[in-house]
Structures are given as structure tokens and as C-alpha cells.
Write a protein that holds these residues in place. Structure first.
Motif, PDB file in Angstrom:
ATOM      1  N   TYR A   6      -6.315 -16.515   1.894  1.00 40.62           N
ATOM      2  CA  TYR A   6      -7.514 -15.782   1.485  1.00 40.62           C
ATOM      3  C   TYR A   6      -8.259 -15.316   2.470  1.00 40.62           C
ATOM      4  O   TYR A   6      -8.106 -15.485   3.751  1.00 40.62           O
ATOM      5  CB  TYR A   6      -8.363 -16.786   0.552  1.00 40.62           C
ATOM      6  N   GLY A   7      -9.046 -14.089   2.118  1.00 43.35           N
ATOM      7  CA  GLY A   7      -9.919 -13.614   3.136  1.00 43.35           C
ATOM      8  C   GLY A   7      -9.686 -12.108   3.182  1.00 43.35           C
ATOM      9  O   GLY A   7     -10.290 -11.493   3.979  1.00 43.35           O
ATOM     10  N   GLY A   8      -8.524 -11.687   2.725  1.00 37.50           N
ATOM     11  CA  GLY A   8      -8.230 -10.194   2.867  1.00 37.50           C
ATOM     12  C   GLY A   8      -9.036  -9.637   2.163  1.00 37.50           C
ATOM     13  O   GLY A   8      -9.912  -9.865   1.444  1.00 37.50           O
ATOM     14  N   GLY A   9      -9.072  -7.924   2.333  1.00 39.02           N
ATOM     15  CA  GLY A   9      -9.794  -7.010   1.696  1.00 39.02           C
ATOM     16  C   GLY A   9      -9.750  -5.773   2.343  1.00 39.02           C
ATOM     17  O   GLY A   9      -8.852  -5.406   3.023  1.00 39.02           O
ATOM     18  N   SER A  10     -10.679  -4.820   1.796  1.00 38.76           N
ATOM     19  CA  SER A  10     -10.546  -3.491   2.197  1.00 38.76           C
ATOM     20  C   SER A  10     -11.835  -3.393   3.181  1.00 38.76           C
ATOM     21  O   SER A  10     -12.737  -3.570   3.031  1.00 38.76           O
ATOM     22  CB  SER A  10     -10.850  -2.597   1.088  1.00 38.76           C
ATOM     23  N   VAL A  11     -11.481  -2.859   4.420  1.00 37.06           N
ATOM     24  CA  VAL A  11     -12.551  -2.714   5.521  1.00 37.06           C
ATOM     25  C   VAL A  11     -12.437  -1.235   6.084  1.00 37.06           C
ATOM     26  O   VAL A  11     -11.281  -0.717   5.787  1.00 37.06           O
ATOM     27  CB  VAL A  11     -12.702  -3.903   6.515  1.00 37.06           C
ATOM     28  N   VAL A  32       3.794 -26.402  12.783  1.00 37.53           N
ATOM     29  CA  VAL A  32       3.367 -25.312  13.873  1.00 37.53           C
ATOM     30  C   VAL A  32       3.275 -24.245  12.669  1.00 37.53           C
ATOM     31  O   VAL A  32       3.913 -24.027  11.458  1.00 37.53           O
ATOM     32  CB  VAL A  32       4.671 -24.702  14.450  1.00 37.53           C
ATOM     33  N   MET A  33       2.243 -23.449  12.941  1.00 42.46           N
ATOM     34  CA  MET A  33       1.644 -22.435  11.809  1.00 42.46           C
ATOM     35  C   MET A  33       1.630 -21.230  12.568  1.00 42.46           C
ATOM     36  O   MET A  33       1.455 -20.938  13.963  1.00 42.46           O
ATOM     37  CB  MET A  33       0.216 -22.779  11.512  1.00 42.46           C
ATOM     38  N   ALA A  34       1.952 -20.053  11.529  1.00 39.29           N
ATOM     39  CA  ALA A  34       1.814 -18.656  12.102  1.00 39.29           C
ATOM     40  C   ALA A  34       1.398 -17.919  11.081  1.00 39.29           C
ATOM     41  O   ALA A  34       1.359 -18.201   9.905  1.00 39.29           O
ATOM     42  CB  ALA A  34       3.299 -18.496  12.466  1.00 39.29           C
ATOM     43  N   TRP A  35       1.164 -16.685  11.674  1.00 44.23           N
ATOM     44  CA  TRP A  35       0.797 -15.489  10.752  1.00 44.23           C
ATOM     45  C   TRP A  35       1.852 -14.576  10.813  1.00 44.23           C
ATOM     46  O   TRP A  35       2.479 -14.077  12.039  1.00 44.23           O
ATOM     47  CB  TRP A  35      -0.551 -14.821  10.893  1.00 44.23           C
ATOM     48  N   PHE A  36       2.440 -13.720   9.713  1.00 47.93           N
ATOM     49  CA  PHE A  36       3.381 -12.664   9.950  1.00 47.93           C
ATOM     50  C   PHE A  36       2.484 -11.672   8.819  1.00 47.93           C
ATOM     51  O   PHE A  36       1.651 -11.688   8.190  1.00 47.93           O
ATOM     52  CB  PHE A  36       4.441 -12.879   9.276  1.00 47.93           C
ATOM     53  N   ARG A  37       2.939 -10.535   9.087  1.00 48.79           N
ATOM     54  CA  ARG A  37       2.368  -9.266   8.148  1.00 48.79           C
ATOM     55  C   ARG A  37       3.471  -8.160   7.903  1.00 48.79           C
ATOM     56  O   ARG A  37       4.783  -8.237   8.793  1.00 48.79           O
ATOM     57  CB  ARG A  37       1.248  -8.738   8.984  1.00 48.79           C
ATOM     58  N   GLN A  38       3.444  -7.846   6.844  1.00 51.69           N
ATOM     59  CA  GLN A  38       4.111  -6.707   6.385  1.00 51.69           C
ATOM     60  C   GLN A  38       3.488  -5.536   6.004  1.00 51.69           C
ATOM     61  O   GLN A  38       2.814  -5.533   5.039  1.00 51.69           O
ATOM     62  CB  GLN A  38       5.062  -6.954   5.342  1.00 51.69           C
ATOM     63  N   GLY A  39       3.472  -4.419   6.594  1.00 49.59           N
ATOM     64  CA  GLY A  39       2.973  -3.086   6.255  1.00 49.59           C
ATOM     65  C   GLY A  39       3.639  -2.085   5.519  1.00 49.59           C
ATOM     66  O   GLY A  39       4.860  -2.666   4.966  1.00 49.59           O
ATOM     67  N   PRO A  40       3.356  -1.218   4.741  1.00 53.39           N
ATOM     68  CA  PRO A  40       3.696  -0.293   3.575  1.00 53.39           C
ATOM     69  C   PRO A  40       5.118   0.388   4.350  1.00 53.39           C
ATOM     70  O   PRO A  40       4.913   0.878   5.434  1.00 53.39           O
ATOM     71  CB  PRO A  40       2.665   0.534   3.499  1.00 53.39           C
ATOM     72  N   GLY A  41       6.108   0.021   3.766  1.00 50.95           N
ATOM     73  CA  GLY A  41       7.390   0.664   4.158  1.00 50.95           C
ATOM     74  C   GLY A  41       7.655   0.105   5.561  1.00 50.95           C
ATOM     75  O   GLY A  41       8.722   0.508   6.039  1.00 50.95           O
ATOM     76  N   LYS A  42       7.406  -1.265   6.127  1.00 52.55           N
ATOM     77  CA  LYS A  42       7.704  -1.838   7.144  1.00 52.55           C
ATOM     78  C   LYS A  42       8.441  -3.103   7.111  1.00 52.55           C
ATOM     79  O   LYS A  42       8.153  -3.622   6.047  1.00 52.55           O
ATOM     80  CB  LYS A  42       6.638  -2.042   8.106  1.00 52.55           C
ATOM     81  N   GLU A  43       9.185  -3.804   7.990  1.00 54.63           N
ATOM     82  CA  GLU A  43       9.641  -5.157   7.922  1.00 54.63           C
ATOM     83  C   GLU A  43       8.457  -5.914   8.084  1.00 54.63           C
ATOM     84  O   GLU A  43       7.618  -5.608   8.875  1.00 54.63           O
ATOM     85  CB  GLU A  43      10.696  -5.112   8.747  1.00 54.63           C
ATOM     86  N   ARG A  44       8.795  -7.409   7.815  1.00 57.82           N
ATOM     87  CA  ARG A  44       7.692  -8.171   8.076  1.00 57.82           C
ATOM     88  C   ARG A  44       7.897  -8.468   9.492  1.00 57.82           C
ATOM     89  O   ARG A  44       8.859  -8.611  10.218  1.00 57.82           O
ATOM     90  CB  ARG A  44       7.812  -9.455   7.211  1.00 57.82           C
ATOM     91  N   THR A  90      -3.086  -2.504   8.425  1.00 59.61           N
ATOM     92  CA  THR A  90      -3.026  -2.379   6.918  1.00 59.61           C
ATOM     93  C   THR A  90      -1.609  -3.092   6.709  1.00 59.61           C
ATOM     94  O   THR A  90      -0.636  -2.783   6.973  1.00 59.61           O
ATOM     95  CB  THR A  90      -3.325  -0.879   6.558  1.00 59.61           C
ATOM     96  N   ALA A  91      -1.679  -4.085   5.678  1.00 60.89           N
ATOM     97  CA  ALA A  91      -0.627  -5.035   5.490  1.00 60.89           C
ATOM     98  C   ALA A  91      -0.957  -6.139   4.666  1.00 60.89           C
ATOM     99  O   ALA A  91      -1.838  -6.418   4.544  1.00 60.89           O
ATOM    100  CB  ALA A  91       0.047  -5.548   6.865  1.00 60.89           C
ATOM    101  N   VAL A  92       0.499  -6.466   4.140  1.00 63.33           N
ATOM    102  CA  VAL A  92       0.071  -8.166   3.400  1.00 63.33           C
ATOM    103  C   VAL A  92       0.314  -9.005   4.675  1.00 63.33           C
ATOM    104  O   VAL A  92       1.305  -9.148   5.292  1.00 63.33           O
ATOM    105  CB  VAL A  92       0.957  -8.265   2.360  1.00 63.33           C
ATOM    106  N   VAL A 119      -4.544  -6.777   3.363  1.00 61.38           N
ATOM    107  CA  VAL A 119      -5.581  -6.109   4.151  1.00 61.38           C
ATOM    108  C   VAL A 119      -5.537  -4.840   4.259  1.00 61.38           C
ATOM    109  O   VAL A 119      -4.494  -4.314   4.706  1.00 61.38           O
ATOM    110  CB  VAL A 119      -5.713  -6.867   5.749  1.00 61.38           C
ATOM    111  N   THR A 120      -6.522  -3.985   4.013  1.00 59.60           N
ATOM    112  CA  THR A 120      -6.532  -2.688   3.929  1.00 59.60           C
ATOM    113  C   THR A 120      -7.409  -1.962   4.962  1.00 59.60           C
ATOM    114  O   THR A 120      -8.725  -2.260   4.497  1.00 59.60           O
ATOM    115  CB  THR A 120      -6.458  -2.009   2.657  1.00 59.60           C
ATOM    116  N   VAL A 121      -7.234  -1.237   5.857  1.00 57.75           N
ATOM    117  CA  VAL A 121      -8.021  -0.560   6.899  1.00 57.75           C
ATOM    118  C   VAL A 121      -8.143   0.896   6.782  1.00 57.75           C
ATOM    119  O   VAL A 121      -7.067   1.616   6.844  1.00 57.75           O
ATOM    120  CB  VAL A 121      -7.551  -1.220   8.351  1.00 57.75           C
ATOM    121  N   SER A 122      -9.312   1.331   6.431  1.00 56.26           N
ATOM    122  CA  SER A 122      -9.175   2.648   6.114  1.00 56.26           C
ATOM    123  C   SER A 122     -10.382   3.358   7.058  1.00 56.26           C
ATOM    124  O   SER A 122     -11.405   2.662   7.526  1.00 56.26           O
ATOM    125  CB  SER A 122      -9.570   3.104   4.751  1.00 56.26           C
ATOM    126  N   THR A 123     -10.372   4.734   7.116  1.00 56.70           N
ATOM    127  CA  THR A 123     -11.089   5.407   8.258  1.00 56.70           C
ATOM    128  C   THR A 123     -12.380   5.894   7.012  1.00 56.70           C
ATOM    129  O   THR A 123     -12.328   5.763   6.101  1.00 56.70           O
ATOM    130  CB  THR A 123     -10.622   6.659   8.759  1.00 56.70           C
TER     131      THR A 123
END
Length: 123
Positions: A6-11, A32-44, A90-92, A119-123
Motif C-alpha cells: 500500500y501507499g501507491g498513488g499519483s504524484v 528476505v524481502m524485495a521490491w520489483f516493478r513493472q512499467g507499462p509495456g515492460k517486463e518486471r 511509473t509502474a506497478v 505508482v504514477t508519476v506525471s509532469t
């Protein structure tokens, strides 16, 4: 083990955001814990990982200095502090866990996954 992010959003570009990942159903301090991300049209892709005690942290080279991973075993929660966010962030974002690993960057080594937070990052 169940993981919930939790904690995602648009910034806006340049902002900061902190993601959290709560765990249940297992011994958090043995994971062991980790974060991964997957952007639009990209691999995780790998973002960051942290050892059982939190004493060792690992980052994707491109994210060093902007992202910080941490954990609080007493609160059974892991965090990802993201600063100076860019549109390409910007990614999940997914949290993942494993009792052990040989390559912390390899997503196939992680046994447990959360559902992801956007998480969405916009200008």
C-alpha cells in the motif's frame, strides 16, 4: 505468507512517495524481502532487496541514491522510500519474499508476492 502493498498513488515529477508492504502468515524476520516493478509495456524488474535483519540492502544500479529500502521486523512491514520521482518510475510495484536466495535480483527466486500497487508519476 501473504503480502499486501500500500501507499501507491499519483504524484508529480520530483515528488516523494513511501510504499509499505505488510506480511502475515509467516515469520517475517526469516524472510528476505524485495521490491520489483513493472512499467507499462515492460517486463518486471528488480528494484531493491533487504536481508533478514535489514543489515544488508541491494539496489538496482539505476535507482541507487533515490530509493531506500528498509524493514521493521517488529511491525512485520517493509518500506520503499522513493525520492525525486521521475515519469519512468511509473509502474506497478510488487513486494516479494523468500526464505533464502542465491541471486536476490532474480524474481524467480521469490516464493511469495503481493498483488502490487500502482505508482504514477506525471509532469
Amino acid at each position: 505468507v501473504q503480502l499486501v502493498e500500500y501507499g501507491g498513488g499519483s504524484v508529480q515529477t520530483g515528488s516523494s512517495l513511501r510504499l509499505s508492504c505488510g506480511a502475515s502468515g509467516g515469520t517475517f524476520s526469516s524472510l528476505v524481502m524485495a521490491w520489483f516493478r513493472q512499467g507499462p509495456g515492460k517486463e518486471r524488474e528488480f528494484v531493491a532487496a533487504i536481508s533478514w535483519s535489514g543489515g544488508n540492502t541491494f539496489y538496482a544500479d539505476s535507482l541507487k541514491g533515490r530509493f531506500t529500502i528498509s524493514r521493521d521486523n517488529a511491525k512485520v512491514t517493509m518500506y520503499l522510500q522513493m525520492n525525486s520521482l521521475k515519469s519512468e518510475d511509473t509502474a506497478v510495484y510488487y513486494c516479494a519474499a523468500t526464505p533464502y536466495y542465491t541471486d536476490y535480483r532474480n524474481q524467480n527466486e521469490y516464493r511469495y508476492w503481493g498483488q502490487g500497487t500502482q505508482v504514477t508519476v506525471s509532469t
